[in-house]
Design an enzyme around this catalytic site. Structure first.
Site, PDB file in Angstrom:
ATOM      1  N   LYS A  43       0.847  -1.207   0.000  1.00  0.00           N
ATOM      2  CA  LYS A  43       0.000   0.000   0.000  1.00  0.00           C
ATOM      3  C   LYS A  43       0.877   1.250   0.000  1.00  0.00           C
ATOM      4  O   LYS A  43       2.069   1.178   0.329  1.00  0.00           O
ATOM      5  CB  LYS A  43      -0.920  -0.029   1.217  1.00  0.00           C
ATOM      6  CG  LYS A  43      -0.213  -0.018   2.561  1.00  0.00           C
ATOM      7  CD  LYS A  43      -1.163  -0.374   3.701  1.00  0.00           C
ATOM      8  CE  LYS A  43      -0.457  -0.359   5.039  1.00  0.00           C
ATOM      9  NZ  LYS A  43      -1.286  -0.921   6.108  1.00  0.00           N
ATOM     10  N   HIS A 170      -6.711  -7.666  12.468  1.00  0.00           N
ATOM     11  CA  HIS A 170      -5.497  -6.839  12.517  1.00  0.00           C
ATOM     12  C   HIS A 170      -5.249  -6.443  13.967  1.00  0.00           C
ATOM     13  O   HIS A 170      -6.183  -6.079  14.677  1.00  0.00           O
ATOM     14  CB  HIS A 170      -5.705  -5.596  11.646  1.00  0.00           C
ATOM     15  CG  HIS A 170      -4.458  -4.786  11.423  1.00  0.00           C
ATOM     16  ND1 HIS A 170      -3.289  -5.345  10.943  1.00  0.00           N
ATOM     17  CD2 HIS A 170      -4.192  -3.462  11.598  1.00  0.00           C
ATOM     18  CE1 HIS A 170      -2.363  -4.380  10.836  1.00  0.00           C
ATOM     19  NE2 HIS A 170      -2.886  -3.249  11.238  1.00  0.00           N
TER      20      HIS A 170
HETATM   21  C1  LIG Z   1      -0.592  -1.902   6.840  1.00  0.00           C
HETATM   22  C2  LIG Z   1      -1.163  -3.202   7.220  1.00  0.00           C
HETATM   23  C3  LIG Z   1      -0.334  -4.327   7.398  1.00  0.00           C
HETATM   24  C4  LIG Z   1       1.169  -4.229   7.366  1.00  0.00           C
HETATM   25  O1  LIG Z   1       1.639  -3.711   8.591  1.00  0.00           O
HETATM   26  P1  LIG Z   1       3.204  -3.601   8.905  1.00  0.00           P
HETATM   27  O2  LIG Z   1       3.267  -3.157  10.316  1.00  0.00           O
HETATM   28  O3  LIG Z   1       3.749  -2.584   7.961  1.00  0.00           O
HETATM   29  O4  LIG Z   1       3.778  -4.945   8.669  1.00  0.00           O
HETATM   30  C5  LIG Z   1      -0.939  -5.546   7.624  1.00  0.00           C
HETATM   31  N1  LIG Z   1      -2.305  -5.645   7.705  1.00  0.00           N
HETATM   32  C6  LIG Z   1      -3.118  -4.596   7.584  1.00  0.00           C
HETATM   33  C7  LIG Z   1      -4.591  -4.777   7.690  1.00  0.00           C
HETATM   34  C8  LIG Z   1      -2.588  -3.328   7.353  1.00  0.00           C
HETATM   35  O5  LIG Z   1      -3.404  -2.280   7.259  1.00  0.00           O
END
Ligand SMILES: *Cc1c(COP(=O)(O)O)cnc(C)c1O
Length: 383
Positions: A43, A170
């Site tokens: 992203k 998450h």
């Molecule tokens: C941005 C994001 C990640 C990646 O997170 P990092 O800390 O950069 O590894 C993974 N899952 C979701 C849903 C995210 O928004």
């Protein structure tokens, strides 16, 4: 890659170390068993590193899926030739359904309205729309509440136009996997997945780990991890650094566009927040500014590297340029710079290094934001 030369039109650029990106990708791949997948989060233009170019390198190094934040980011990957599965990490407006289906971008879904509308569009197009179901387990950002997952599936599962390819959550506190908050999210997630399985709703790929959870808690890798920041060689937390070494991928460099020796007392830049304090101070101009992601809050507080030594940034950082002062000190005989000399804003020069973490500390933010910001306008060179 043909993009390995300095840009012809501007004396400022980002260098992407392809070898470092490969090593970091392999390090995450090596955390996994043969049936577990690596989803690379690209992203925000791969956190400023260039999504299409990085995705190609990651794919060649074992990435199984890519995750993006916006529909346009997903389309850009497809137009750049990426064939691997793409997951959109949130639920877009219903109007985006046709674009998702046309480019085979899997949305995250957490409302029945979107699920059914997406299914209708899929039936019209003669395809089945895959999706991942987001589960809210405590961050209070997105997802179907963990106690309502079975009802949700019941309300959408009948639709023949959609198919659940995965379920995920998450973590809000993955940097502290010993804490109660993390453990509660884990328990809620596992219970939600079990409830769906017992109700005979297929869950597909089960995933929850971002970079810190992937590193610190192998027990939650499940079927896939979603690594972001670590792929780019940056640590998500202080405690991951000693256990999981990574190589920074991004450097930011620029060449001196002008040199001058103003008299004592002359001001530099907007507002004269710096005045030349003594004789023989050389002021050099570099063509990078806050519109390139070099935050103005760093004014008079950051250093850059010149021939392996630190020199002080002086005056307010402008939109497109900033100045540094080269002064002789009793300790060192600083060589003066000439027009065209390279300086390092982020990265290594000899034994000295300026990291995204150093900028993050000075700015009062995190390394994620520092690298994303540099992605705004600077051209990238892949080496
Ligand atoms: C941005 C994001 C990640 C990646 O997170 P990092 O800390 O950069 O590894 C993974 N899952 C979701 C849903 C995210 O928004």
């Amino acid at each position: 890659m043909a993009l390995n030369r300095e840009p012809a039109t501007r004396w400022a650029w980002i260098e992407i170390d392809q070898g470092a990106l490969r090593r970091n990708t392999r390090a995450f791949k090596n955390l996994l068993g043969p049936r577990q997948r690596l989803c690379c989060v690209v992203k925000a233009d791969a956190y400023g590193h260039g999504a299409v170019e990085c995705a190609k390198i990651m794919y060649a190094t074992g990435a199984d899926m890519f995750a993006v934040a916006t529909v346009r980011e997903g389309v850009a990957l497809r137009e750049g030739g990426i064939k691997a599965p793409i997951l959109l990490l949130s639920e877009p407006p219903i109007e985006a359904a046709d674009t998702l289906l046309a480019h085979q971008i899997m949305p995250s879904i957490y409302t029945a309205e979107f699920a059914l509308a997406y299914g209708e569009r899929a039936v019209s197009a003669g395809v089945v729309g895959k999706y991942h179901m987001a589960i809210e387990t405590g961050m209070n950002r997105i997802g179907v509440h963990h106690t309502e997952v079975v009802e949700f599936r019941r309300s959408v599962e009948f639709h023949r136009g959609i198919a659940c390819d995965g379920v995920f959550t998450h973590f809000a506190t993955a940097d502290e996997p010993d804490g109660w908050d993390y453990k509660l999210q884990c328990r809620r997630f596992e219970e939600a997945v079990t409830a769906m399985q017992e109700a005979r709703f297929p869950c597909g790929i089960v995933h929850c780990d971002n970079t810190p959870a992937s590193i610190l808690d192998p027990s939650t890798h499940f079927d896939m991890i979603r690594a972001g920041i670590g792929l780019y060689g940056l640590q998500p937390a202080e405690r991951t650094a000693p256990v999981f070494p990574l190589d920074p991928v991004m450097s930011v460099r620029a060449r001196v566009t002008r040199v001058t020796h103003p008299a004592i007392g002359e001001g530099v830049g907007y507002g004269f927040t710096y005045r030349v304090p003594r004789a023989r101070v050389q002021i050099c101009t570099l063509p990078v500014g806050y519109a390139d992601g070099l935050s103005r809050t760093l004014s008079n507080r950051m250093d850059v590297l010149f021939r392996g030594s630190r020199v002080q940034q002086v005056g307010n950082i402008c939109m497109d340029q900033f100045m540094v002062a080269i002064t002789e000190t009793s300790k060192r005989q600083m060589p003066e710079a000439e027009i065209g000399d390279a300086m390092t804003i982020i990265g290594r020069d000899g034994d000295e290094q300026i990291t995204a973490d150093e900028h993050a500390r000075l700015r009062g933010t995190i390394n994620y934001e520092v690298v994303c910001d540099f992605g705004l306008r600077l051209e990238r060179v892949y080496r």
